[in-house]
Scaffold this active site. Structure first.
Site, PDB file in Angstrom:
ATOM      1  N   TYR A 144       0.855  -1.185   0.000  1.00 26.59           N
ATOM      2  CA  TYR A 144       0.000   0.000   0.000  1.00 26.59           C
ATOM      3  C   TYR A 144       0.886   1.228   0.000  1.00 26.59           C
ATOM      4  CZ  TYR A 144      -3.483   3.423   1.582  1.00 26.59           C
ATOM      5  OH  TYR A 144      -4.307   4.518   1.696  1.00 26.59           O
ATOM      6  N   ASP A 239       9.266   2.653   0.240  1.00 21.01           N
ATOM      7  CA  ASP A 239       8.188   3.347   0.942  1.00 21.01           C
ATOM      8  C   ASP A 239       8.288   2.956   2.414  1.00 21.01           C
ATOM      9  OD1 ASP A 239       5.946   4.422   2.022  1.00 21.01           O
ATOM     10  OD2 ASP A 239       4.540   3.541   0.584  1.00 21.01           O
ATOM     11  N   LYS A 267       3.919   9.048   9.086  1.00 25.07           N
ATOM     12  CA  LYS A 267       3.585   8.414  10.364  1.00 25.07           C
ATOM     13  C   LYS A 267       4.509   8.857  11.511  1.00 25.07           C
ATOM     14  CE  LYS A 267       0.632   5.040   8.295  1.00 25.07           C
ATOM     15  NZ  LYS A 267       0.719   4.272   7.095  1.00 25.07           N
TER      16      LYS A 267
HETATM   17  C1  LIG Z   1       0.150   4.738   5.729  1.00 25.86           C
HETATM   18  C2  LIG Z   1       0.974   4.474   4.520  1.00 25.86           C
HETATM   19  C3  LIG Z   1       0.939   5.332   3.405  1.00 25.86           C
HETATM   20  C4  LIG Z   1      -0.028   6.476   3.291  1.00 25.86           C
HETATM   21  O1  LIG Z   1       0.187   7.472   4.250  1.00 25.86           O
HETATM   22  P1  LIG Z   1      -1.025   8.477   4.592  1.00 25.86           P
HETATM   23  O2  LIG Z   1      -0.407   9.423   5.563  1.00 25.86           O
HETATM   24  O3  LIG Z   1      -2.120   7.642   5.135  1.00 25.86           O
HETATM   25  O4  LIG Z   1      -1.398   9.145   3.325  1.00 25.86           O
HETATM   26  C5  LIG Z   1       1.802   5.085   2.370  1.00 25.86           C
HETATM   27  N1  LIG Z   1       2.658   4.050   2.411  1.00 25.86           N
HETATM   28  C6  LIG Z   1       2.719   3.207   3.447  1.00 25.86           C
HETATM   29  C7  LIG Z   1       3.708   2.093   3.450  1.00 25.86           C
HETATM   30  C8  LIG Z   1       1.867   3.377   4.535  1.00 25.86           C
HETATM   31  O5  LIG Z   1       1.898   2.505   5.544  1.00 25.86           O
END
Ligand SMILES: *Cc1c(COP(=O)(O)O)cnc(C)c1O
Length: 430
Positions: A144, A239, A267
């Site tokens: 994701y 990511d 995060k």
């Molecule tokens: C949470 C997440 C996102 C998206 O971040 P948001 O702040 O919710 O837009 C993208 N990549 C990874 C791996 C994530 O866990």
């Protein structure tokens, strides 16, 4: 457990907010029932609108590594708010947080802040496309990368077919440029490069996947991605929105010794406020506007309150933090595995840094197909039985549990005992 307040709050929310939530997973669709409306949180605990308390393993989906309302973070926020909440000018706070990130994350020489992980990944892919002059990119099934169009592509059953959108509203042209392959399948990535010579700008990956449950790379996989992207003139994007400052102070790249070209963060670096970031070598990052030709902007990017929360949070962390948190995570999954085994439930467990995962499926789980074998109906019943015992796991089998500095061994042991009790109830009424 009385949750009438949450039920009323959900009914009211649904009248004015689509589905009653502002982020899809919060609606409990994967487990059924009514989402719990939270009124406040402190340390490792959430309190709902009915006054019920829950030990929190979701931690706002990762950010709250210091625990909720940590005094240092609250102080920093109060101080920042008194100095004004947004100026729309550069501030020294941004430089300070950037310096901390550059010092921590091995591959990052320069970093640009935005307001969410979604923005970070969307900008990183645009930068990779601008830098390489290519349009396509490779993404892994089950990873994701936020809710921007290019990432909302599901895999077909055949690994190398072009994706079809898994949301209405994603243009077919966008989907055609996203190539989907299975996680942990380096041969599929090699084949994608062979079929699209000179066309692939980047490979983007969650180096430890936290968004299909917790799934780790098999030995050599990340090194193979590094070699394949380098040999084919494409960029490697890690990511680390979830894993950055979560599995290790320097993220997966520090733990595994594989350095990507671009890294996305979010995060934890926002300490519970909306922050995203992406970084890499000066050569690549300087292609961004204003000095370069790849556009990026945001009214609240690098917001001083968000920077203050991030700075206060990162200052609580060090390499030792992750040794401590991994010990807790191991104790949790080992305890749970013992319970599952005793109750005869097929399971697979894994932990890394402050992340812990368990599937109701025989393991090891190495990709989305494996994750999908999990008994999601059992997970839903287990989730609710745990909620009734005051333990809040993610409302979906395909998420990860998080530990914080506020979690203690006693809380882990209470969780394991609750899991035993919950499973006996769930299995009895099968
Ligand atoms: C949470 C997440 C996102 C998206 O971040 P948001 O702040 O919710 O837009 C993208 N990549 C990874 C791996 C994530 O866990």
């Amino acid at each position: 457990m009385n949750r009438e307040g949450s039920e009323a709050a959900f009914a009211a929310a649904k009248r004015v907010i689509p589905g009653g939530v502002n982020s899809t997973v919060r609606a409990f669709k994967a487990v059924g029932g009514t989402p719990v409306f939270i009124r406040k949180a402190k340390g490792a605990y959430l309190t709902d609108v009915d006054g019920n308390r829950y030990l929190d393993y979701v931690l706002s989906w990762g950010p709250m590594i210091a625990g909720h309302a940590h005094p240092d973070v609250v102080d920093a926020l109060r101080g920042a708010a008194e100095r004004g909440t947004s100026y729309g000018t550069p501030t020294e706070y941004e430089t300070e947080l950037a310096e901390l990130i550059v010092a921590a994350v091995p591959s990052v020489e320069k970093v640009r802040f935005c307001s969410s992980g979604t923005e970070a990944t969307a900008n990183a892919v645009r930068l990779a496309r601008g830098f390489t002059g290519r349009d396509k990119f490779v993404k892994f099934e089950g990873c994701y990368h936020g809710s921007a169009d290019p990432f909302l592509i599901a895999a077909g059953s055949s690994a190398l077919t072009m994706g079809v959108p898994n949301s209405k509203g994603v243009p077919a042209g966008t989907a055609r440029d996203t190539i989907i392959v299975p996680f942990n399948d380096a041969a599929a990535v090699r084949a994608a490069f062979e079929r699209n010579p000179g066309e692939i700008a980047a490979v983007i990956v969650e180096p430890y996947v936290g968004n299909m449950g917790l799934v780790l790379p098999v030995p050599g996989f990340l090194h193979a991605l590094r070699a394949l992207t380098r040999d084919n003139g494409a960029l490697l994007i890690f990511d680390e929105v979830m894993t950055g400052f979560r599995v290790a102070y320097g993220g997966v790249q520090a733990r595994e010794g594989v350095l990507p070209d671009l890294t996305t963060l979010g995060k934890v670096i926002g300490g519970g406020l909306p922050v995203g970031a992406f970084g890499g070598s000066a050569e690549i990052m300087d292609r961004l506007t204003p000095d370069g030709d790849v556009f990026q902007a945001g009214t609240l990017s690098g917001n001083p309150i968000a920077m203050a929360a991030g700075l206060a949070t990162l200052r609580l962390l060090s390499d030792a933090t992750y040794v401590h948190l991994e010990r807790l995570a191991m104790r949790l999954i080992d305890g749970m595995a013992e319970v599952f085994a005793r109750r005869g439930v097929p399971h697979s467990t894994v932990a890394a840094g402050s992340m812990a995962g368990f599937f109701f499926a025989d393991g090891p789980v190495t990709d989305l197909a494996g994750a999908k074998r999990a008994d999601t109906a059992l997970y839903g019943r287990f989730f609710h039985a745990m909620l009734d015992r005051g333990v809040y796991f993610a409302p979906s089998q395909f998420e990860t549990a998080f530990l914080s500095l506020a979690h203690t061994q006693a809380e882990i042991d209470r969780t394991v005992a609750a899991a035993d009790d919950a499973l006996s109830e769930v299995l009895a009424c099968r």
